[in-house]
Design a protein around this motif. Structure first.
Motif, mmCIF file in Angstrom:
data_model
loop_
_atom_site.group_PDB
_atom_site.id
_atom_site.type_symbol
_atom_site.label_atom_id
_atom_site.label_comp_id
_atom_site.label_asym_id
_atom_site.label_seq_id
_atom_site.Cartn_x
_atom_site.Cartn_y
_atom_site.Cartn_z
ATOM 1 N N PRO A 251 0.822 -1.218 0.000
ATOM 2 C CA PRO A 251 0.000 0.000 0.000
ATOM 3 C C PRO A 251 0.854 1.265 0.000
ATOM 4 N N LEU A 252 2.054 1.197 0.586
ATOM 5 C CA LEU A 252 2.906 2.385 0.594
ATOM 6 C C LEU A 252 3.369 2.744 -0.805
ATOM 7 N N LEU A 253 3.486 1.713 -1.653
ATOM 8 C CA LEU A 253 3.848 1.991 -3.042
ATOM 9 C C LEU A 253 2.770 2.859 -3.686
ATOM 10 N N PHE A 254 1.518 2.535 -3.365
ATOM 11 C CA PHE A 254 0.438 3.387 -3.851
ATOM 12 C C PHE A 254 0.646 4.810 -3.375
ATOM 13 N N GLN A 255 0.969 4.953 -2.083
ATOM 14 C CA GLN A 255 1.136 6.305 -1.558
ATOM 15 C C GLN A 255 2.246 7.038 -2.293
ATOM 16 N N HIS A 256 3.365 6.337 -2.534
ATOM 17 C CA HIS A 256 4.467 6.981 -3.258
ATOM 18 C C HIS A 256 4.005 7.466 -4.625
ATOM 19 N N LEU A 257 3.347 6.561 -5.372
ATOM 20 C CA LEU A 257 2.958 6.926 -6.730
ATOM 21 C C LEU A 257 1.881 8.000 -6.712
ATOM 22 N N PHE A 258 0.943 7.871 -5.784
ATOM 23 C CA PHE A 258 -0.136 8.852 -5.731
ATOM 24 C C PHE A 258 0.412 10.231 -5.399
ATOM 25 N N TRP A 259 1.251 10.322 -4.394
ATOM 26 C CA TRP A 259 1.745 11.638 -3.988
ATOM 27 C C TRP A 259 2.808 12.159 -4.925
ATOM 28 N N PHE A 260 3.404 11.281 -5.709
ATOM 29 C CA PHE A 260 4.329 11.798 -6.721
ATOM 30 C C PHE A 260 3.598 12.739 -7.663
ATOM 31 N N TYR A 261 2.316 12.417 -7.935
ATOM 32 C CA TYR A 261 1.523 13.399 -8.673
ATOM 33 C C TYR A 261 0.933 14.424 -7.730
ATOM 34 N N SER A 262 0.322 13.958 -6.660
ATOM 35 C CA SER A 262 -0.591 14.838 -5.934
ATOM 36 C C SER A 262 0.141 15.884 -5.130
ATOM 37 N N HIS A 263 1.422 15.678 -4.847
ATOM 38 C CA HIS A 263 2.107 16.832 -4.284
ATOM 39 C C HIS A 263 2.379 17.899 -5.349
ATOM 40 N N PRO A 264 3.025 17.544 -6.460
ATOM 41 C CA PRO A 264 3.138 18.560 -7.517
ATOM 42 C C PRO A 264 1.783 19.168 -7.881
ATOM 43 N N ALA A 301 11.564 27.107 -10.016
ATOM 44 C CA ALA A 301 12.166 26.404 -8.880
ATOM 45 C C ALA A 301 11.100 25.650 -8.096
ATOM 46 N N ILE A 302 9.932 26.273 -7.913
ATOM 47 C CA ILE A 302 8.857 25.577 -7.201
ATOM 48 C C ILE A 302 8.475 24.320 -7.967
ATOM 49 N N ALA A 303 8.406 24.449 -9.299
ATOM 50 C CA ALA A 303 8.046 23.279 -10.100
ATOM 51 C C ALA A 303 9.074 22.171 -9.932
ATOM 52 N N VAL A 304 10.348 22.524 -9.953
ATOM 53 C CA VAL A 304 11.384 21.494 -9.857
ATOM 54 C C VAL A 304 11.392 20.878 -8.460
ATOM 55 N N PHE A 305 11.425 21.737 -7.432
ATOM 56 C CA PHE A 305 11.408 21.198 -6.060
ATOM 57 C C PHE A 305 10.162 20.360 -5.815
ATOM 58 N N GLY A 306 9.087 20.738 -6.510
ATOM 59 C CA GLY A 306 7.825 20.048 -6.313
ATOM 60 C C GLY A 306 7.927 18.550 -6.505
ATOM 61 N N PHE A 307 8.892 18.128 -7.310
ATOM 62 C CA PHE A 307 9.038 16.693 -7.555
ATOM 63 C C PHE A 307 9.833 15.980 -6.476
ATOM 64 N N PHE A 308 10.455 16.731 -5.549
ATOM 65 C CA PHE A 308 11.344 16.086 -4.590
ATOM 66 C C PHE A 308 10.778 16.005 -3.183
ATOM 67 N N VAL A 309 9.523 16.351 -2.998
ATOM 68 C CA VAL A 309 9.063 16.504 -1.623
ATOM 69 C C VAL A 309 7.847 15.649 -1.294
ATOM 70 N N TRP A 310 7.444 14.771 -2.236
ATOM 71 C CA TRP A 310 6.117 14.182 -2.078
ATOM 72 C C TRP A 310 5.950 13.366 -0.798
ATOM 73 N N ALA A 311 7.045 12.759 -0.301
ATOM 74 C CA ALA A 311 6.863 11.842 0.823
ATOM 75 C C ALA A 311 6.530 12.563 2.122
ATOM 76 N N HIS A 312 6.501 13.916 2.118
ATOM 77 C CA HIS A 312 6.090 14.566 3.366
ATOM 78 C C HIS A 312 4.608 14.347 3.661
ATOM 79 N N HIS A 313 3.891 13.777 2.697
ATOM 80 C CA HIS A 313 2.510 13.390 2.990
ATOM 81 C C HIS A 313 2.462 12.035 3.694
ATOM 82 N N MET A 314 3.629 11.396 3.835
ATOM 83 C CA MET A 314 3.638 10.006 4.275
ATOM 84 C C MET A 314 4.427 9.811 5.563
ATOM 85 N N PHE A 315 4.716 10.917 6.276
ATOM 86 C CA PHE A 315 5.573 10.787 7.457
ATOM 87 C C PHE A 315 5.021 9.807 8.489
ATOM 88 N N ILE A 316 3.697 9.761 8.619
ATOM 89 C CA ILE A 316 3.166 8.854 9.652
ATOM 90 C C ILE A 316 2.746 7.517 9.066
#
Lengths: 555, 102, 251
Positions: A251-264, A301-316
């Motif tokens: 299920p965490l793989l789902f979270q990674h893939l989902f937030w890879f889009y949904s954070h950007p 820069a926001i666009a580029v950084f946007g791709f590197f931060v998605w896992a902050h939705h997954m800290f818990i």
């Protein structure tokens, strides 16, 4: 409000809206449904997203009504889950993502770069049809009983534990994703290939830059969401189990893939809004945007950084401590370009000739609320406080400050700012200023208490809550009512102004962008002749010289 | 308007295409042959390296990127870059989970 | 930027500009039109990279988690058919590249021949894929629909594969994870095949148009851009082939 104004309208006794413009060029429903004109498609989009905004808004109203009392008495807990899920899905995918790009962006992009149309008009129309198909599927989902996964489709909840319409909702979002991919693709091509002579990259309005950055995110991020949703749908239909722990999936793989889009995606939502604010702040302080280059690059820069931060939705959610640390640090980095923007807008105001027309009021609202929303984002980006604050109302307040306080304010600022260009008529100034203030007050009353509720520990996504939270919830619900009035007012007076508004003329705001140098509403092919850009963006001295020349030649 | 409107476009000679075809077929044979040789972890490395070479040949010649403007090259590279970000940052989480807590 | 070639002209010059019939009204020059559509196609391929990217990521992670199961799962694939299919697809990419060349050279019958060859090779690819999928069905290796762990609990029961690889029986826990391999096998080859089907449909449309001479009058943009799509689909397979068929042959 201040008596100072920059509005310069033509003599109302003699002025006419130009006979030939994009709205009147052709008549009949088919001429709209088969149009290739970006301005007509933008109009279609504007009507459609307003429709979905009010559905989403009505659902928000239901949520606040339910939360008026501690017990779940207005609706059953199940129904409540569906209501907030549909609210999220509709607002995110059918309002926020297409809001500024597909309407204002679609309308302005060719005008701002000096082109006759977007590079791919048919793809642009296709994008609207995809949006409508997706919207119809979402409405079907709602009619068929809704979906209660939250807008995040969290597995295994969405795949195993629910019997609601996950499939149709997932497919609706899938289709809507392609609609936004096509919009983004069209923008990137247009900005690269369709600029008029003399329009170098650093003469582009900042609105174009921010939409460019958002388009990059749309093109690169959305397909990951698409494949993730395909896997969810396959999991529900044929039993594929990539995300199913019972079959060894993750299920965490789902979270990674989902937030890879949904954070950007949250940057897709906010960046175009920032572009609107740049235009508005510059126009109503009569100054070139301070640090143009910095603001332009901060979007990228926001666009580029946007791709590197998605896992902050997954800290818990059980990601490794080490990657949480890295993602937390990277998240802090996003604050830098965002702050650059806020500081540069503030410096633009400094010693500017500021006037307080409605778009500017919304822009001020944006700057204040976005700053609060952004700063609280830092709390959530820090792993320690995140564990305490996430899944509480604090996070709800945070993203509503950014999305509603930021994006919606920017959207309304943009709609008011370009309304004269779009329709050829002014909106009524006094009542719209009132609406802007009402929105600001209503917004704060609705969402500020939620920060407090969150820090006190009220969890999100529940229909019932302990009675000690009721006072703040009542505040919040009361605020929502005011906010609702704030959003209804524009609908009413903007519709009214279509017929009774004052004639706006070409350039009521004395703004410098190329879009203001053509008639309002513009011709179908935008400009009588292809413009040549021979000045920097936001060159108010050029505008002044231009006007003196006109006076001289007329005189 | 000139009579060959796409004069800017570089026309790649069929000889190049034939050469690339032969190279691709040879590389396919090589990668299949290599999979029959015991190389432990290097089986995967060799197979992927050959795949990367094959893909580069297709991109550069069949898809004309070698003769294309810088923008096209940049587009390809940015796509690869974001794809590698997705893979590497996701994997970073999975790999470091095994390290346990502080 | 290439649009620097765009020429500003007054309204009256624009009205009498001589445009080839295929130039859309909002472009200044044919070159601008070609550049724009070509760039748009590349951006679309970018989205395709990310679309498959999600699947590749999943494959990489799950393969590392369930290594033995993935190894034995991949032993179920036929390297012969896989190689045949790779060859077919590479040749079809070649014929596609030749189609573009023939269109550029305005050689109508050669263009038709190349398009038809590409079309046929695409169908052959799908045919072979169908044979392979059918074999999976027969052997109960279609997870979710028609599946059993038997092969991995007792590899000797599958004589042909056992004769070649001598796989050891997997623990029941690990054996059940072989279905993850097949999930991804079907998701990846299925998505790839879907792209092939779409491509073949467009090829059919192109053959009809090419017969009418649409691509041999100087306007090759469509052929060129479709070629990009077709080559991209080829590239996806170039990676799928080693990942699914080859890299586990020796483990």
């Amino acid at each position: 409000m201040s008596a100072v104004t920059i509005v310069s309208l033509p003599d109302q006794a003699t002025a006419r809206v130009p006979k030939v413009n994009f709205l009147t060029k052709e008549n009949g429903l088919l001429s709209w449904l088969l149009t290739g004109d970006h301005k007509r498609i933008a109009t279609l989009y504007l009507i459609s997203i307003t429709f979905f905004f009010f559905i989403g808004g009505a659902l928000a109203g239901l949520i606040r009504l339910e939360l008026l009392t501690p017990q779940s008495d207005l609706m059953a807990a199940d129904t409540y889950n569906k209501v907030f899920s549909m609210h999220g899905l509709i607002m995110v995918f059918f309002f926020l993502v297409p809001s500024v790009p597909a309407t204002i962006g679609n309308f302005l992009m060719p005008l701002m770069v000096g082109a006759k149309d977007l590079a791919l008009p048919k793809i642009n129309l296709l994008s609207w049809y995809l949006y409508i198909i997706a919207g119809a599927m979402m409405l079907y989902t709602m009619a068929a009983g809704g979906v209660d996964t939250g807008w995040t489709f969290t597995t295994p909840l969405s795949t195993h534990y629910l019997n609601t319409n996950v499939i149709s909702a997932g497919l609706a979002v899938f289709v809507a994703g392609f609609s936004s991919i096509f919009t983004g693709l069209n923008f990137i091509v247009t900005i690269h290939k369709m600029r008029c002579p003399g329009m170098t990259w650093f003469r582009l309005p900042l609105f174009v830059w921010s939409n460019y950055a958002a388009s990059i995110l749309m093109v690169l991020g959305t397909p990951v969401l698409a494949i993730t949703l395909v896997l969810i749908v396959l999991e529900r239909t044929v039993g594929i189990g990539v995300f199913d722990p019972a079959k060894g999936g993750d299920p965490l793989l789902f979270q990674h893939l989902f937030w890879f889009y949904s954070h950007p995606a949250v940057y897709i939502m906010i960046l175009p809004g920032m572009g609107v604010i740049s235009e508005v702040v510059s126009t109503f302080s009569r100054k070139r945007v301070f640090g143009y280059t910095a603001v332009a690059f901060s979007s990228v820069a926001i666009a580029v950084f946007g791709f590197f931060v998605w896992a902050h939705h997954m800290f818990i959610m059980g990601i490794s401590n080490y990657s949480a640390l890295v993602f937390s640090l990277l998240t802090m980095l996003v604050a830098v370009p965002s702050a650059i923007k806020i500081f540069n807008w503030s410096f633009t105001l400094y010693k500017g000739s500021i006037t307080f027309e409605t778009p500017m009021l919304y822009a001020f609202g944006f700057m204040g609320l976005f700053t609060i929303g952004g700063m609280t984002g830092v709390f959530l980006g820090a792993t320690g406080t995140d564990i305490h604050l996430t899944e509480t109302y604090f996070i709800v307040a945070h993203f509503h400050f950014v999305m509603v306080g930021g994006m919606l304010m920017a959207f309304l600022a943009g709609i008011h700012f370009w309304w004269p260009k779009w329709t050829g008529r002014m909106y009524p100034e006094k009542i719209s200023q009132l609406a802007a203030v009402v929105t600001f007050i209503g917004f704060n009353l609705t969402f500020f208490p939620q920060f407090i509720l969150g820090t006190l520990g009220m969890p999100r996504r529940y229909a019932a809550y302990p009675p000690e939270f009721q006072v703040l919830n009542v505040f919040s619900s009361a605020g929502a009512t005011i906010l609702g009035v704030g959003y209804l007012l524009p609908i009413l007076y903007l519709t009214w102004s279509l017929k009774y508004g004052e004639i706006a003329g070409d350039n009521p705001w004395q703004a410098t962008g190329l879009e203001w140098q053509t008639q309002s509403p513009p011709l179908t092919e935008n400009f009588a002749e292809i413009p040549i850009m021979d000045r920097e963006a936001y060159d108010y001295e050029w505008l002044e010289r231009q006007q003196q020349k006109e006076v001289a030649s007329v005189g | 308007m000139s009579d060959s409107p796409e004069h800017e476009q570089h026309i790649v000679s069929p000889k190049v295409y034939v050469a690339i075809l032969l190279a691709l077929l040879t590389l396919t044979a090589t990668t299949v042959a290599a999979s029959y040789v015991e190389m432990y972890v290097f089986n995967a490395v060799v197979a992927l390296a050959i795949a990367v070479i094959k893909a580069s040949l297709v991109v550069l010649f069949f898809m004309h990127v070698k003769y294309s403007p810088r923008l096209t090259k940049l587009t390809v590279v940015s796509g690869l870059f974001v794809f590698l970000c997705l893979i590497s940052m996701t994997l970073a989480d999975y790999v470091s989970r095994a390290w346990g807590r502080w | 930027m290439s649009d620097s070639t765009a020429i500003a002209h007054g309204a009256e010059a624009g009205a009498h500009h001589e445009h080839p019939p295929y130039q859309r009204h909002h472009f200044e020059t044919v070159n601008q039109q070609f550049d724009a559509t070509n760039f748009a196609m590349w951006l679309f391929l970018l989205t395709e990279i990310m679309f498959f990217g999600g699947l590749f990521t999943a494959y990489l992670i799950l393969r590392n988690w369930y290594y033995p199961a993935f190894v034995e799962g991949s032993h179920q694939l036929s390297i012969f058919w896989g190689t045949a299919n790779t060859t077919v697809l590479i040749i079809s990419s070649f014929t596609m590249a030749m189609s573009v060349w023939n269109a550029q050279m305005r050689r109508k019958s050669a263009l038709l021949l190349c398009l038809v060859l590409t079309f046929i090779l695409g169908l052959v690819f799908l045919g072979i894929k169908g044979i392979e999928w059918h074999e999976k069905w027969v052997k109960f290796h279609v997870p979710g629909l028609h599946y059993s762990d038997q092969t991995f609990l007792n590899p000797a029961s599958d004589h042909e594969v056992y004769a070649e690889y001598h796989d050891k029986p997997l623990a029941p826990d690990m054996a059940s994870k072989a279905q993850q391999y097949f999930f991804l096998y079907f998701a990846m080859t299925g998505m790839h095949a879907l792209h092939m089907v779409i491509g073949i449909c467009i090829l059919g449309f192109m053959i009809v148009r090419a017969k009418a001479g649409a691509y041999t009058s100087g306007h090759v943009t469509f052929v060129e851009n479709f070629g990009l799509y077709w080559h991209f689909v080829d590239i996806v397979w170039i990676f799928l082939f080693p990942l699914l068929y080859l890299i586990s042959r020796h483990q």
